[in-house]
Design a protein around this motif. Structure first.
Motif, PDB file in Angstrom:
ATOM      1  N   UNK A   1       0.818  -1.198   0.000  1.00 35.95           N
ATOM      2  CA  UNK A   1       0.000   0.000   0.000  1.00 35.95           C
ATOM      3  C   UNK A   1       0.860   1.259   0.000  1.00 35.95           C
ATOM      4  N   UNK A   2       0.196   2.386  -0.176  1.00 35.21           N
ATOM      5  CA  UNK A   2       0.907   3.653  -0.186  1.00 35.21           C
ATOM      6  C   UNK A   2       0.013   4.756  -0.694  1.00 35.21           C
ATOM      7  N   UNK A   3       0.639   5.886  -0.995  1.00 34.23           N
ATOM      8  CA  UNK A   3      -0.077   7.043  -1.515  1.00 34.23           C
ATOM      9  C   UNK A   3       0.351   7.287  -2.953  1.00 34.23           C
ATOM     10  N   UNK A   4      -0.626   7.380  -3.827  1.00 32.88           N
ATOM     11  CA  UNK A   4      -0.352   7.634  -5.240  1.00 32.88           C
ATOM     12  C   UNK A   4      -1.300   8.693  -5.755  1.00 32.88           C
ATOM     13  N   UNK A   5      -0.934   9.302  -6.866  1.00 32.21           N
ATOM     14  CA  UNK A   5      -1.807  10.265  -7.504  1.00 32.21           C
ATOM     15  C   UNK A   5      -2.848   9.541  -8.347  1.00 32.21           C
ATOM     16  N   UNK A   6      -3.958  10.191  -8.629  1.00 33.10           N
ATOM     17  CA  UNK A   6      -4.948   9.591  -9.531  1.00 33.10           C
ATOM     18  C   UNK A   6      -4.307   9.199 -10.856  1.00 33.10           C
ATOM     19  N   UNK A   7      -4.681   8.023 -11.324  1.00 35.02           N
ATOM     20  CA  UNK A   7      -4.085   7.490 -12.539  1.00 35.02           C
ATOM     21  C   UNK A   7      -2.866   6.620 -12.298  1.00 35.02           C
ATOM     22  N   UNK A   8      -2.378   6.603 -11.081  1.00 37.76           N
ATOM     23  CA  UNK A   8      -1.196   5.818 -10.742  1.00 37.76           C
ATOM     24  C   UNK A   8      -1.518   4.358 -10.510  1.00 37.76           C
ATOM     25  N   UNK A   9      -0.476   3.605 -10.162  1.00 40.06           N
ATOM     26  CA  UNK A   9      -0.610   2.164  -9.972  1.00 40.06           C
ATOM     27  C   UNK A   9       0.046   1.732  -8.669  1.00 40.06           C
ATOM     28  N   UNK A  10      -0.476   0.659  -8.111  1.00 38.47           N
ATOM     29  CA  UNK A  10       0.116  -0.017  -6.970  1.00 38.47           C
ATOM     30  C   UNK A  10      -0.085  -1.511  -7.157  1.00 38.47           C
ATOM     31  N   UNK A  11       0.814  -2.292  -6.583  1.00 34.48           N
ATOM     32  CA  UNK A  11       0.628  -3.735  -6.551  1.00 34.48           C
ATOM     33  C   UNK A  11       0.667  -4.191  -5.097  1.00 34.48           C
ATOM     34  N   UNK A  12      -0.460  -4.712  -4.652  1.00 30.31           N
ATOM     35  CA  UNK A  12      -0.555  -5.249  -3.296  1.00 30.31           C
ATOM     36  C   UNK A  12      -0.154  -6.721  -3.300  1.00 30.31           C
ATOM     37  N   UNK A  13       0.507  -7.122  -2.222  1.00 28.75           N
ATOM     38  CA  UNK A  13       0.897  -8.521  -2.046  1.00 28.75           C
ATOM     39  C   UNK A  13       0.235  -9.080  -0.805  1.00 28.75           C
ATOM     40  N   UNK A  14      -0.094 -10.333  -0.856  1.00 26.06           N
ATOM     41  CA  UNK A  14      -0.662 -11.054   0.280  1.00 26.06           C
ATOM     42  C   UNK A  14       0.104 -12.365   0.402  1.00 26.06           C
ATOM     43  N   UNK A  15       1.015 -12.429   1.373  1.00 32.17           N
ATOM     44  CA  UNK A  15       1.819 -13.624   1.580  1.00 32.17           C
ATOM     45  C   UNK A  15       1.097 -14.546   2.545  1.00 32.17           C
ATOM     46  N   UNK A  16       0.882 -15.765   2.107  1.00 32.13           N
ATOM     47  CA  UNK A  16       0.145 -16.744   2.909  1.00 32.13           C
ATOM     48  C   UNK A  16       1.094 -17.726   3.574  1.00 32.13           C
ATOM     49  N   UNK A  17       0.742 -18.142   4.772  1.00 29.62           N
ATOM     50  CA  UNK A  17       1.479 -19.192   5.460  1.00 29.62           C
ATOM     51  C   UNK A  17       0.498 -20.061   6.226  1.00 29.62           C
ATOM     52  N   UNK A  18       0.896 -21.303   6.445  1.00 32.31           N
ATOM     53  CA  UNK A  18       0.035 -22.221   7.173  1.00 32.31           C
ATOM     54  C   UNK A  18      -0.936 -22.983   6.289  1.00 32.31           C
ATOM     55  N   UNK A  19      -0.944 -22.693   5.013  1.00 31.06           N
ATOM     56  CA  UNK A  19      -1.771 -23.417   4.062  1.00 31.06           C
ATOM     57  C   UNK A  19      -1.179 -23.193   2.678  1.00 31.06           C
ATOM     58  N   UNK A  20      -1.599 -24.014   1.726  1.00 34.92           N
ATOM     59  CA  UNK A  20      -1.089 -23.896   0.366  1.00 34.92           C
ATOM     60  C   UNK A  20      -2.080 -23.164  -0.520  1.00 34.92           C
ATOM     61  N   UNK A  21      -1.567 -22.285  -1.341  1.00 37.25           N
ATOM     62  CA  UNK A  21      -2.423 -21.593  -2.300  1.00 37.25           C
ATOM     63  C   UNK A  21      -2.776 -22.474  -3.496  1.00 37.25           C
ATOM     64  N   UNK A  22      -2.287 -23.695  -3.514  1.00 39.09           N
ATOM     65  CA  UNK A  22      -2.681 -24.603  -4.602  1.00 39.09           C
ATOM     66  C   UNK A  22      -4.178 -24.880  -4.575  1.00 39.09           C
ATOM     67  N   UNK A  23      -4.754 -24.878  -3.393  1.00 40.91           N
ATOM     68  CA  UNK A  23      -6.187 -25.142  -3.250  1.00 40.91           C
ATOM     69  C   UNK A  23      -6.739 -24.188  -2.190  1.00 40.91           C
ATOM     70  N   UNK A  24      -7.278 -23.059  -2.623  1.00 42.94           N
ATOM     71  CA  UNK A  24      -7.773 -22.063  -1.675  1.00 42.94           C
ATOM     72  C   UNK A  24      -8.645 -21.054  -2.400  1.00 42.94           C
ATOM     73  N   UNK A  25      -9.406 -20.347  -1.623  1.00 43.98           N
ATOM     74  CA  UNK A  25     -10.090 -19.158  -2.112  1.00 43.98           C
ATOM     75  C   UNK A  25      -9.458 -17.959  -1.417  1.00 43.98           C
ATOM     76  N   UNK A  26      -9.108 -16.961  -2.190  1.00 40.76           N
ATOM     77  CA  UNK A  26      -8.542 -15.737  -1.643  1.00 40.76           C
ATOM     78  C   UNK A  26      -9.355 -14.562  -2.161  1.00 40.76           C
ATOM     79  N   UNK A  27      -9.720 -13.707  -1.263  1.00 40.01           N
ATOM     80  CA  UNK A  27     -10.435 -12.503  -1.631  1.00 40.01           C
ATOM     81  C   UNK A  27      -9.673 -11.263  -1.210  1.00 40.01           C
ATOM     82  N   UNK A  28      -9.806 -10.213  -1.996  1.00 35.43           N
ATOM     83  CA  UNK A  28      -9.330  -8.884  -1.601  1.00 35.43           C
ATOM     84  C   UNK A  28     -10.575  -8.044  -1.294  1.00 35.43           C
ATOM     85  N   UNK A  29     -10.568  -7.430  -0.136  1.00 32.04           N
ATOM     86  CA  UNK A  29     -11.661  -6.582   0.304  1.00 32.04           C
ATOM     87  C   UNK A  29     -11.102  -5.223   0.678  1.00 32.04           C
TER      88      UNK A  29
END
Length: 126
Positions: A9-37
């Motif tokens: 996350x961060x502060x950007x101007x309108x029209x800009x871009x960001x890439x959010x990351x969500x690092x998971x542990x304790x389970x495998x992302x091979x079989x999961x549902x992940x949502x961004x809210x």
């Protein structure tokens, strides 16, 4: 122990871009549902995007479709949310969340998710 940790996350101007990351542990992302809210001040939490990681199609809320892209890096056990053409109305705290896979499309109802990250602030402002 299932854990999710967001960053990017961060502060950007309108029209800009960001890439959010969500690092998971304790389970495998091979079989999961992940949502961004996200939750903006004074507003209800809303689903932004979600994915069932066994190659089911992702889902997006209408206001971000074509601007945001959710993706999964399974070797890194990380989910990304690429956000382009950001608007002031995208300002919010963004959380990723986990739900067990059940062979169906991912859910946009936050009540279906039982593990949440701490969130990362995104501010779009000139």
């Amino acid at each position: 122990q299932v854990q999710l940790v967001e960053s990017g996350g961060g502060t950007v101007q309108p029209g800009g871009s960001l890439r959010l990351s969500c690092v998971a542990s304790g389970f495998s992302l091979n079989v999961a549902k992940i949502g961004w809210f996200r939750r903006a001040p004074g507003k209800e939490r809303e689903a932004v995007a979600c994915i069932e990681t066994r190659n089911f199609p992702a889902r997006y809320r209408d206001s971000v479709r074509g601007r945001f892209t959710i993706s999964v890096d399974k070797p890194k056990n990380t989910v990304f949310l690429q956000m382009n053409s950001l608007k002031p109305e995208d300002t919010a705290v963004y959380h990723c969340a986990y739900a067990p896979a059940d062979g169906l499309l991912c859910d946009v109802d936050p009540r279906e998710y039982d593990r949440w990250g701490q969130g990362t602030q995104v501010t779009v402002s000139s």
